[in-house]
Design a protein around this motif. Sequence first.
Motif, PDB file in Angstrom:
ATOM      1  N   ARG A  14       0.800  -1.224   0.000  1.00  0.00           N
ATOM      2  CA  ARG A  14       0.000   0.000   0.000  1.00  0.00           C
ATOM      3  C   ARG A  14       0.831   1.272   0.000  1.00  0.00           C
ATOM      4  O   ARG A  14       0.356   2.318  -0.379  1.00  0.00           O
ATOM      5  CB  ARG A  14      -0.925   0.013   1.230  1.00  0.00           C
ATOM      6  CG  ARG A  14      -1.823  -1.193   1.318  1.00  0.00           C
ATOM      7  CD  ARG A  14      -2.666  -1.355   0.089  1.00  0.00           C
ATOM      8  NE  ARG A  14      -3.334  -2.639   0.115  1.00  0.00           N
ATOM      9  CZ  ARG A  14      -4.001  -3.136  -0.904  1.00  0.00           C
ATOM     10  NH1 ARG A  14      -4.067  -2.491  -2.030  1.00  0.00           N
ATOM     11  NH2 ARG A  14      -4.586  -4.304  -0.811  1.00  0.00           N
ATOM     12  N   ASP A 218      -2.143   2.501  -5.397  1.00  0.00           N
ATOM     13  CA  ASP A 218      -3.560   2.221  -5.583  1.00  0.00           C
ATOM     14  C   ASP A 218      -3.881   0.889  -4.894  1.00  0.00           C
ATOM     15  O   ASP A 218      -3.192  -0.111  -5.124  1.00  0.00           O
ATOM     16  CB  ASP A 218      -3.833   2.114  -7.088  1.00  0.00           C
ATOM     17  CG  ASP A 218      -5.316   1.997  -7.421  1.00  0.00           C
ATOM     18  OD1 ASP A 218      -6.063   1.374  -6.637  1.00  0.00           O
ATOM     19  OD2 ASP A 218      -5.717   2.507  -8.477  1.00  0.00           O
ATOM     20  N   LEU A 226      -1.162   6.372  -6.683  1.00  0.00           N
ATOM     21  CA  LEU A 226      -2.293   7.289  -6.619  1.00  0.00           C
ATOM     22  C   LEU A 226      -1.850   8.718  -6.362  1.00  0.00           C
ATOM     23  O   LEU A 226      -2.408   9.671  -6.897  1.00  0.00           O
ATOM     24  CB  LEU A 226      -3.257   6.869  -5.510  1.00  0.00           C
ATOM     25  CG  LEU A 226      -4.157   5.669  -5.748  1.00  0.00           C
ATOM     26  CD1 LEU A 226      -4.996   5.409  -4.506  1.00  0.00           C
ATOM     27  CD2 LEU A 226      -5.051   5.883  -6.961  1.00  0.00           C
ATOM     28  N   TRP A 267     -13.639   1.607   4.457  1.00  0.00           N
ATOM     29  CA  TRP A 267     -12.498   2.120   3.691  1.00  0.00           C
ATOM     30  C   TRP A 267     -11.863   1.002   2.873  1.00  0.00           C
ATOM     31  O   TRP A 267     -11.782  -0.138   3.328  1.00  0.00           O
ATOM     32  CB  TRP A 267     -11.412   2.667   4.622  1.00  0.00           C
ATOM     33  CG  TRP A 267     -11.775   3.851   5.447  1.00  0.00           C
ATOM     34  CD1 TRP A 267     -12.351   3.859   6.678  1.00  0.00           C
ATOM     35  CD2 TRP A 267     -11.549   5.223   5.108  1.00  0.00           C
ATOM     36  NE1 TRP A 267     -12.492   5.142   7.139  1.00  0.00           N
ATOM     37  CE2 TRP A 267     -12.020   6.005   6.198  1.00  0.00           C
ATOM     38  CE3 TRP A 267     -10.990   5.876   4.003  1.00  0.00           C
ATOM     39  CZ2 TRP A 267     -11.944   7.400   6.208  1.00  0.00           C
ATOM     40  CZ3 TRP A 267     -10.915   7.260   4.012  1.00  0.00           C
ATOM     41  CH2 TRP A 267     -11.394   8.018   5.095  1.00  0.00           C
ATOM     42  N   ARG A 268     -11.367   1.360   1.706  1.00  0.00           N
ATOM     43  CA  ARG A 268     -10.445   0.472   1.007  1.00  0.00           C
ATOM     44  C   ARG A 268      -9.019   0.760   1.466  1.00  0.00           C
ATOM     45  O   ARG A 268      -8.198  -0.144   1.570  1.00  0.00           O
ATOM     46  CB  ARG A 268     -10.557   0.657  -0.503  1.00  0.00           C
ATOM     47  CG  ARG A 268     -11.796  -0.042  -1.076  1.00  0.00           C
ATOM     48  CD  ARG A 268     -12.198   0.480  -2.436  1.00  0.00           C
ATOM     49  NE  ARG A 268     -11.105   0.440  -3.388  1.00  0.00           N
ATOM     50  CZ  ARG A 268     -10.949   1.351  -4.365  1.00  0.00           C
ATOM     51  NH1 ARG A 268     -11.788   2.369  -4.467  1.00  0.00           N
ATOM     52  NH2 ARG A 268      -9.965   1.249  -5.212  1.00  0.00           N
ATOM     53  N   GLN A 269      -8.748   2.019   1.764  1.00  0.00           N
ATOM     54  CA  GLN A 269      -7.392   2.403   2.160  1.00  0.00           C
ATOM     55  C   GLN A 269      -7.424   3.815   2.741  1.00  0.00           C
ATOM     56  O   GLN A 269      -8.190   4.660   2.278  1.00  0.00           O
ATOM     57  CB  GLN A 269      -6.476   2.373   0.934  1.00  0.00           C
ATOM     58  CG  GLN A 269      -5.029   2.751   1.184  1.00  0.00           C
ATOM     59  CD  GLN A 269      -4.185   2.491  -0.053  1.00  0.00           C
ATOM     60  OE1 GLN A 269      -4.008   1.345  -0.447  1.00  0.00           O
ATOM     61  NE2 GLN A 269      -3.681   3.539  -0.682  1.00  0.00           N
ATOM     62  N   LEU A 308      -4.643  10.890   2.211  1.00  0.00           N
ATOM     63  CA  LEU A 308      -5.334  10.239   1.100  1.00  0.00           C
ATOM     64  C   LEU A 308      -6.251   9.159   1.659  1.00  0.00           C
ATOM     65  O   LEU A 308      -5.821   8.341   2.485  1.00  0.00           O
ATOM     66  CB  LEU A 308      -4.338   9.602   0.128  1.00  0.00           C
ATOM     67  CG  LEU A 308      -4.949   8.955  -1.124  1.00  0.00           C
ATOM     68  CD1 LEU A 308      -5.595  10.018  -2.013  1.00  0.00           C
ATOM     69  CD2 LEU A 308      -3.899   8.183  -1.911  1.00  0.00           C
ATOM     70  N   VAL A 310      -9.373   6.290   0.437  1.00  0.00           N
ATOM     71  CA  VAL A 310     -10.152   5.665  -0.623  1.00  0.00           C
ATOM     72  C   VAL A 310     -11.268   4.886   0.067  1.00  0.00           C
ATOM     73  O   VAL A 310     -11.003   3.883   0.765  1.00  0.00           O
ATOM     74  CB  VAL A 310      -9.298   4.711  -1.479  1.00  0.00           C
ATOM     75  CG1 VAL A 310     -10.144   4.099  -2.590  1.00  0.00           C
ATOM     76  CG2 VAL A 310      -8.082   5.434  -2.056  1.00  0.00           C
TER      77      VAL A 310
END
Length: 312
Positions: A14, A218, A226, A267-269, A308, A310
Amino acid sequence: MPPETRISRRRVLRLSAVALAGAGVALWPRKPPPVTWTGQAMGGPASLTLHGAAEETARRLVSRVVALVDAMEGLFSLYRPDSLLSRLNREGEVGDPPAAFTHLLGQALTVAAATGGVFDPTVQPLWELYRGGVPDAAGLQAALGTVGWQRVMVARDRVRLQPGTQLTLNGIAQGYITDRVTDLLLSHGVGHMLVDMGEPRGIGLRDDGQEWRLGIADPDAVDRVLSTVPVSGRAIATSAPRGTLIDAAGRIGHILDPVTGLPATAWRQVSVAAATATMADALSTAIAAAAPARAASLIGDSGASVVLGVVA
């Protein structure tokens, strides 16, 4: 698979903890070349880059860093059955713990209190439960009965857990080790470095005079960046709830809500910046376990920020 290995792999996927190359004329042409080291910390990849230090001095310091990391693993690793944390989980109590152990545990409990238990180092029983697959309601309630940061007693000469409670420090220890290594190098006059013992922290500048920068990958395509973020003077930590799957069937993400006991799915990240890697690590874990709308309240007055996110 050992918990540290799985978490560290997730973090490496990540967050690219390598200074991004940049064009420009070197500002310090007479300074020594950078000294780099790669190795392991808490069962996962670790790296270190020092700029401006004489090579012989830097190599000696790297040896001290390796020894420090080994000592920290002897305290915090769940992979090592002889670690102090493993012994505490087995026996429920340890006497005369080293100052580093009570220091980190104290910080973990402080963050737990500040986040209302969204970050909670006592979720280890839930981890163990979900490794066997999706639990039934009775099993989940039984495990939740052993979870709660208030079930941990920390004193200078003793750490005690209430019956059934177990700890994991995987959501904060990598950042803490990064900070300990950074402090060691600062105390020996190193002013320009990128330290990543599971969570990266930058001090000073690269040898071309540019800021340290990191690329955040990403979550769905780890070879695609990203965003790039400056990290000089701060640390960045990234958490992805499904970046590691803890059950054999590969369905359950490793970040669990300590209140409900359910896997985090909002959340994804999420990537968090803070003054220390310890705080960035803990807050990224907490935010990833909660709804995005709670991010600001979880950060509070810590000075951290989400750089950030996502959402799922």
